[in-house]
Design a protein around this motif. Structure first.
Motif, PDB file in Angstrom:
ATOM      1  N   GLN A 154      35.263  37.289  31.391  1.00 54.09           N
ATOM      2  CA  GLN A 154      36.214  36.181  31.472  1.00 54.09           C
ATOM      3  C   GLN A 154      36.898  36.116  32.840  1.00 54.09           C
ATOM      4  O   GLN A 154      37.532  35.112  33.153  1.00 54.09           O
ATOM      5  N   GLY A 155      36.764  37.176  33.619  1.00 51.53           N
ATOM      6  CA  GLY A 155      37.341  37.180  34.955  1.00 51.53           C
ATOM      7  C   GLY A 155      38.701  37.838  35.010  1.00 51.53           C
ATOM      8  O   GLY A 155      39.434  37.878  34.021  1.00 51.53           O
ATOM      9  N   THR A 156      39.031  38.355  36.181  1.00 51.28           N
ATOM     10  CA  THR A 156      40.354  38.939  36.421  1.00 51.28           C
ATOM     11  C   THR A 156      40.848  38.442  37.775  1.00 51.28           C
ATOM     12  O   THR A 156      40.106  38.426  38.758  1.00 51.28           O
ATOM     13  N   GLN A 157      42.105  38.011  37.808  1.00 48.70           N
ATOM     14  CA  GLN A 157      42.661  37.402  39.012  1.00 48.70           C
ATOM     15  C   GLN A 157      43.113  38.479  40.004  1.00 48.70           C
ATOM     16  O   GLN A 157      43.825  39.414  39.630  1.00 48.70           O
ATOM     17  N   VAL A 158      42.704  38.312  41.239  1.00 48.54           N
ATOM     18  CA  VAL A 158      43.177  39.148  42.342  1.00 48.54           C
ATOM     19  C   VAL A 158      43.876  38.231  43.338  1.00 48.54           C
ATOM     20  O   VAL A 158      43.287  37.255  43.814  1.00 48.54           O
ATOM     21  N   THR A 159      45.125  38.531  43.619  1.00 44.48           N
ATOM     22  CA  THR A 159      45.900  37.742  44.570  1.00 44.48           C
ATOM     23  C   THR A 159      46.436  38.680  45.644  1.00 44.48           C
ATOM     24  O   THR A 159      47.098  39.670  45.330  1.00 44.48           O
ATOM     25  N   VAL A 160      46.134  38.351  46.897  1.00 45.23           N
ATOM     26  CA  VAL A 160      46.566  39.175  48.022  1.00 45.23           C
ATOM     27  C   VAL A 160      47.524  38.348  48.874  1.00 45.23           C
ATOM     28  O   VAL A 160      47.132  37.314  49.433  1.00 45.23           O
ATOM     29  N   SER A 161      48.744  38.783  48.970  1.00 45.75           N
ATOM     30  CA  SER A 161      49.737  38.075  49.771  1.00 45.75           C
ATOM     31  C   SER A 161      49.712  38.583  51.210  1.00 45.75           C
ATOM     32  O   SER A 161      49.381  39.742  51.455  1.00 45.75           O
ATOM     33  N   PRO A 162      50.063  37.698  52.148  1.00 49.66           N
ATOM     34  CA  PRO A 162      50.026  38.088  53.577  1.00 49.66           C
ATOM     35  C   PRO A 162      50.998  39.219  53.885  1.00 49.66           C
ATOM     36  O   PRO A 162      52.009  39.388  53.207  1.00 49.66           O
TER      37      PRO A 162
END
Length: 116
Positions: free
Chosen positions: A108-116
């Motif tokens: 189903q997917g997993t969210q990866v968010t990388v902030s600056p």
């Protein structure tokens, strides 16, 4: 038929690390080629890393030594260790399995968010 479940995504800062895991159930795990893909908003899905049925591991060109793919057949698991993350790594990461030539089974997917 195999079912896949990803975990390990989250919100991190640039330069941080994350480890994604994908657990498979319902099939003979060792028979499948496995891979990680990702899809960022507005972009096409792209190959990140994977292992073929012979055990050879491949990486997308953009990885450049930052990610490490691993497989544990005893635990029906593949993992993706991601180091030196960049904002452009932000995407939904999917685990996929292939019995023959195409990836027919997806998590189903997993969210990866990388902030600056």
């Amino acid at each position: 038929q195999v079912q896949l479940h990803e975990s390990g995504g989250g919100l991190v800062q640039a330069g941080d690390s994350l480890r994604l895991s994908c657990v498979a159930s319902g099939g003979t795990f060792s028979r499948y080629a496995m891979a990680w893909f990702r899809q960022a908003p507005g972009k096409e899905r792209e190959f990140v890393a994977g292992i073929n049925r012979s055990g050879r591991i491949y990486y997308g060109d953009f990885v450049k030594g930052r990610f490490t793919f691993s497989r544990d057949n005893a635990k029906n698991t593949v993992s993706l260790q991601m180091n030196s993350l960049k904002p452009e790594d932000t995407a939904v990461y999917y685990c996929a399995a292939a019995m023959l030539t195409s990836y027919d089974f997806w998590g189903q997917g997993t969210q990866v968010t990388v902030s600056p």
